[in-house]
Design an enzyme around this catalytic site. Structure first.
Site, PDB file in Angstrom:
ATOM      1  N   SER A 467       0.825  -1.365  -0.057  1.00  0.00           N
ATOM      2  CA  SER A 467       0.143  -0.057   0.173  1.00  0.00           C
ATOM      3  C   SER A 467       0.818   1.325  -0.046  1.00  0.00           C
ATOM      4  O   SER A 467       1.411   1.652  -1.017  1.00  0.00           O
ATOM      5  CB  SER A 467      -0.919   0.109   1.028  1.00  0.00           C
ATOM      6  OG  SER A 467      -1.777   0.989   1.042  1.00  0.00           O
ATOM      7  N   ASP A 478      10.148   6.274  -9.934  1.00  0.00           N
ATOM      8  CA  ASP A 478       9.999   6.639 -11.199  1.00  0.00           C
ATOM      9  C   ASP A 478      10.483   8.254 -11.259  1.00  0.00           C
ATOM     10  O   ASP A 478      10.829   8.673 -12.387  1.00  0.00           O
ATOM     11  CB  ASP A 478       8.260   7.089 -11.054  1.00  0.00           C
ATOM     12  CG  ASP A 478       7.630   6.034 -11.230  1.00  0.00           C
ATOM     13  OD1 ASP A 478       8.049   4.960 -11.849  1.00  0.00           O
ATOM     14  OD2 ASP A 478       6.186   6.017 -10.882  1.00  0.00           O
ATOM     15  N   LYS A 492      -0.729  -4.595  -3.019  1.00  0.00           N
ATOM     16  CA  LYS A 492      -2.053  -4.056  -2.859  1.00  0.00           C
ATOM     17  C   LYS A 492      -2.141  -2.449  -3.210  1.00  0.00           C
ATOM     18  O   LYS A 492      -1.638  -1.547  -2.681  1.00  0.00           O
ATOM     19  CB  LYS A 492      -2.048  -4.102  -1.021  1.00  0.00           C
ATOM     20  CG  LYS A 492      -3.298  -3.264  -0.532  1.00  0.00           C
ATOM     21  CD  LYS A 492      -4.740  -4.162  -0.712  1.00  0.00           C
ATOM     22  CE  LYS A 492      -5.877  -3.388  -0.193  1.00  0.00           C
ATOM     23  NZ  LYS A 492      -5.931  -2.139   0.024  1.00  0.00           N
TER      24      LYS A 492
END
Length: 683
Positions: A467, A478, A492
């Protein structure tokens, strides 16, 4: 800290799963409140779920298969004719749900209950008649029967159960129980199940049907009965006292899915994810209650208790090579304070070319915020970001050459803290996209200008990082802001809301997380730039192991700036890493252990009912495990062990000198970050 047993990985659905195969009643009827709740669930799924769900005949067929799975996943009670007698439900479950006409579902369950009760009575009769098995033949027991065809006769099912009973008796005999103790243990096990069967009521049947209904769409959409809803609210407030473990059901067993950071189980080190609990005892000594086949909420009630009291758990370790070898662990119940979950830091000193280099490690067990203090307007409220910022300032003052964020085993928490934490390492920008059921995309991010730390950075993750942890790791990757090291994360990537029904509640998947690159974290998780051997078997834990998990997909990426290009150094870093770990005893052990675990899992589809053959198979597997462990110990200068049981019962080390395998990941993470810092120093 409370024992939280139903907040992740469809644990509540799983509890109902077990409830159904271990509970019975005579001819229940649906109540008006349950009828109304069924229609409300239908509307919630149709109009409120993230996915585009159509409740039609095709859905009914899937729901019917789910109903069979939650009732009799091992094909052990119902016959093929039983399935055919109720085959009309294959195309009418959608109508039953929409209209609240549940009688036919209840009839089916009542028939199943008759079969279950009769089977338990048959087992008790067999035991009372005396157990006189011949363990010299060539019989083998199939461990999993989910893919088997339904048996056509009671005689065929009797043969299945004779082998099951024989295996249960042999397992106890190999655990050195006397014939009298074996008979008493097995009778107690099945009599206990039968007693619970006869206490089941109509609410349980409704819960079973709802479990089948909601699990057709995704594993995190769940119906909560009024009792479960109250328990869920208490658990989310962390006000119950227990051992701090997240549990789920797996067949007849209750399995540990993860540990609460800073909780008693986590601190003790005696319980690990994927361990299975077979018995629970209260206090330092005394009788243990067998919980094989017991419903999840009942097991939770046994494990919960007042702060300072002791609970004993008889467990089958996740890495056990044979289920006959369980072990008993003791855990002192406690509550978990915010301080137990707070971020903390240390400095790892590495030697290179005659010089010393210092790398900071910040451990983040969870993403927390003191909501009460925050809402009260207190200036110095505690939160993950604030605590990490203090640790960064301390480490900068100590002159570290890089910082590793340790997010291993961090199951997530407050989304706002994931956003603000990323902001410590970037100068404003997006952090995560959230797509709702209508297709609208909301963009969250850091709005504060400037960053607190601009130096070399790495994020260490594993299969239990979920999560919010995945959002942080994905954003750092990124942005090119640092390296991601370790294992593929949990996966998740969905968001749930809790909605009130006239009777109970429904936890509904309403949205999905996406990285700023446009990739979902759902199902796939975040892949590390450099991978370490797994401490947790990815075939046992993770979103991809859950049935009907929503798929991975993408949305459009957003505009963001890249802070660096770690990819250009990965080949060099990987070469240096592999050269180091080829000589590292702990990493060699982890790689071979992962390979051996996979090999054993693939091989062990059946188990021998021949005593000597069973012992030979078990001893051969344990010899492999022991040789692997002793190879590691000799390389570390530790005393070799004489028996594999000693390795299983050895308490986890907590000093660098003992070099436990999870500590090796910290050291290697620091080594890789130092390599990266040295390579990029002139950029």
């Amino acid at each position: 800290m409370s024992l939280i047993a139903a907040t992740r990985c469809c644990a509540l659905v799983a509890s109902l799963l077990v409830a159904l195969s271990t509970s019975a009643f005579a001819g229940p009827s649906p109540t008006d409140a349950q009828r109304q709740a069924a229609t409300e669930v239908a509307e919630s799924l149709r109009y409120g779920h993230y996915a585009d769900i159509t409740l039609d005949d095709a859905w009914s067929r899937r729901a019917f298969e789910q109903l069979l799975d939650v009732m009799d996943s091992q094909r052990a009670y119902l016959l093929k004719d039983d399935i055919e007698d109720f085959s009309d439900l294959r195309t009418t479950l959608d109508d039953a749900l929409y209209e609240g006409e549940l009688e036919r579902v209840y009839e089916f369950y009542s028939h199943y209950q008759d079969r279950l009760e009769s089977r338990l009575e048959w087992l008790i009769d067999q035991i009372d008649a005396g157990l006189a098995f011949d363990y010299t033949g060539n019989e083998r027991l199939m461990l999993e029967r989910e893919e088997m065809a339904w048996e056509r006769s009671q005689k065929a099912l009797d043969a299945v159960w004779e082998r099951r009973l024989k295996n249960a008796a042999l397992s106890l005999e190999l655990s050195d129980q006397t014939p009298e103790a074996i008979q008493e243990t097995l009778r107690e096990r099945y009599a206990g199940q039968l007693s619970r069967v006869r206490q089941t009521n109509a609410e349980d049947v409704f819960g079973l049907f709802m479990a089948a209904v909601t699990s057709t769409v995704d594993p995190h959409t769940e119906y909560l009965s009024p009792r479960q809803g109250e328990s869920f609210d208490i658990q989310m407030k962390l006000s119950l006292e227990g051992i701090g473990a997240l549990l789920q059901s797996e067949g007849e067993y209750v399995k540990v899915s993860s540990l609460v950071a800073g909780g008693p189980a986590d601190k003790s080190g005696v319980l690990q994810p994927a361990d299975r609990i077979v018995a629970v005892g209260q206090g330092e000594e005394g009788e243990m209650t067998n919980v094989v086949g017991m419903r999840l909420d009942e097991v939770v009630d046994l494990i919960r208790g007042p702060k300072g009291s002791t609970v004993r758990l008889d467990i089958i370790p996740a890495k056990a090579v044979d289920v006959t070898r369980s072990r008993t662990v003791k855990i002192v119940r406690d509550t978990v304070e915010l301080e137990d979950q707070a971020a903390s830091s240390e400095i790892v000193t590495l030697e290179r070319d005659g010089g010393e280099h210092r790398i900071g490690i910040i451990e983040i067990p969870t993403f927390y915020v003191d909501f009460d203090a925050w809402q009260a307007g207190e200036e110095d409220y505690r939160s993950t970001t604030r605590d990490v910022a203090k640790e960064i300032e301390r480490l900068k003052g100590e002159g570290v050459e890089g910082i590793v964020l340790d997010l291993r085993n961090d199951g997530g928490g407050a989304l706002q803290e994931a956003n603000s934490l990323i902001g410590l390492f970037i100068d404003r920008g997006p952090t995560v996209q959230v797509r709702d059921a209508e297709g609208r995309i909301s963009l969250y991010g850091d709005t504060d200008s400037g960053s607190l730390y601009e130096g070399p950075l790495a994020v260490l993750v594993n299969r239990l990082s979920a999560s919010a942890s995945e959002i942080v790791a994905g954003a750092i990757q990124d942005y090119g802001r640092g390296l991601v090291l370790g294992n593929r994360t949990f996966g998740k990537g969905t968001v749930q809301t809790l909605n009130e029904l006239n009777h109970g509640q429904i936890k509904l998947t309403r949205a999905k997380f996406y990285r700023i690159s446009g990739e979902s974290t759902q199902h796939r998780g975040v892949y590390p730039d450099l991978e370490f051997p797994n401490l947790v078997d990815p075939e046992l834990i993770g979103e991809s192991t859950l049935e009907n998990a929503l798929p991975w997909d993408t949305v459009r990426s957003v505009q963001y700036r890249r802070y660096g290009n770690p990819d250009r150094y990965l080949d060099t870093l990987r070469g240096k890493h592999e050269e180091r770990v080829s000589e590292d005893a702990n990493f060699t052990y982890l790689k071979r252990q992962a390979s051996l675990t996979k090999q054993l899992r693939e091989q062990q589809t059946t188990i021998s009912l021949n005593r000597e053959q069973r012992k030979r198979e078990m001893e051969a597997q344990e010899r492999e495990q022991l040789a692997l462990e002793n190879r590691r110990r000799r390389a570390l200068g530790l005393e070799p062990l004489d028996d594999w049981i000693d390795a299983r019962e050895e308490e986890p080390g907590d000093s660098e000198e003992e070099a436990p395998v999870d500590r090796a990941q910290i050291i290697e993470g620091a080594q890789i970050l130092l390599d990266y810092a040295l390579l990029t120093r002139n950029d």
